[in-house]
Design a protein around this motif. Structure first.
Motif, mmCIF file in Angstrom:
data_model
loop_
_atom_site.group_PDB
_atom_site.id
_atom_site.type_symbol
_atom_site.label_atom_id
_atom_site.label_comp_id
_atom_site.label_asym_id
_atom_site.label_seq_id
_atom_site.Cartn_x
_atom_site.Cartn_y
_atom_site.Cartn_z
ATOM 1 N N ASP A 131 38.687 38.436 35.592
ATOM 2 C CA ASP A 131 39.799 39.349 35.851
ATOM 3 C C ASP A 131 40.882 38.670 36.689
ATOM 4 O O ASP A 131 42.075 38.879 36.447
ATOM 5 N N VAL A 132 40.462 37.897 37.693
ATOM 6 C CA VAL A 132 41.400 37.313 38.654
ATOM 7 C C VAL A 132 40.898 35.932 39.083
ATOM 8 O O VAL A 132 39.695 35.707 39.184
ATOM 9 N N LYS B 265 45.588 34.846 33.611
ATOM 10 C CA LYS B 265 45.129 35.814 34.611
ATOM 11 C C LYS B 265 45.965 35.691 35.878
ATOM 12 O O LYS B 265 46.557 34.648 36.158
ATOM 13 N N GLU C 270 40.362 44.719 43.061
ATOM 14 C CA GLU C 270 39.743 45.977 42.652
ATOM 15 C C GLU C 270 38.237 45.844 42.768
ATOM 16 O O GLU C 270 37.670 44.791 42.463
ATOM 17 N N ALA D 31 35.882 43.651 40.443
ATOM 18 C CA ALA D 31 36.659 42.678 39.664
ATOM 19 C C ALA D 31 35.887 41.368 39.550
ATOM 20 O O ALA D 31 35.238 40.917 40.497
ATOM 21 N N LYS D 32 35.945 40.775 38.386
ATOM 22 C CA LYS D 32 35.265 39.507 38.101
ATOM 23 C C LYS D 32 36.207 38.361 38.479
ATOM 24 O O LYS D 32 37.315 38.255 37.955
#
Length: 192
Positions: free
Chosen positions: A65-66, A87, A108, A111-112
């Motif tokens: 995710d980030v 990303k 979040e 979040a991965k």
């Protein structure tokens, strides 16, 4: 990108230094990889990040995710990894001595995340960065770096991927060989 290709990038940018260096880890070395110098060329940084992203297993790449990197050394390669992976990229800072998110950055819950470094030597900063991500609610999928200087002596709770492994010897203060001790010490890292 092969290991020779990566080292060629360091040599071309005059980022592979020889002398007597005190690393951010506190250890001494006769060699220093000045990642800031190799990453100062945006096209070179982009090539290295794309090669590093390609080394990640597909299941990790597809779940990210980030991208988060620790300041200072990881900011440029972290940003370029974000670009390579499509990303967002954030960074951690140590204003009070401990890594944390600032500047409106937030993770979040759940979040991965991949944590991106320039060089990993002892793994202490990397572990601190991963703990900061977890404390902020993220799940660290992997640690990645341009250079692995651990010599295989460090383990992490997540997969670790690096573009190149370099095993220049490092020494504790009381182990520095006489020929290295005879050279004035330079402290090129970002941590004082």
């Amino acid at each position: 990108m092969t290991e020779d290709d990566v080292l060629s990038e360091f040599r071309a940018s005059e980022a592979l230094l020889e002398g007597h260096f005190k690393l951010s880890s506190g250890r001494h070395s006769g060699h220093y990889l000045q990642c800031a110098r190799v990453l100062m060329d945006p096209m070179r940084a982009s090539r290295l990040a794309a090669a590093l992203a390609a080394k990640l297993p597909r299941e990790i790449r597809s779940a990210i995710d980030v991208v988060i990197s620790p300041a200072m050394g990881g900011i440029i390669i972290g940003h370029e990894m974000g670009r390579a992976l499509g990303k967002e990229a954030m960074f951690l800072e140590r204003p009070d001595g401990t890594f944390g998110l600032r500047r409106g950055f937030a993770i979040e819950k759940g979040a991965k995340i991949i944590v991106v470094e320039d060089v990993v030597t002892t793994g202490l900063s990397s572990k601190e960065a991963m703990k900061a991500v977890e404390d902020a609610g993220g799940e660290v999928l992997a640690l990645v770096s341009v250079v692995n200087r651990t010599g295989g002596d460090v383990s992490f709770d997540v997969p670790y991927h690096a573009l190149v492994e370099i095993t220049f010897p490092t020494y504790a203060d009381d182990e520095v060989p006489a020929e290295l001790a005879a050279i004035p010490v330079t402290k090129p890292g970002s941590r004082k």
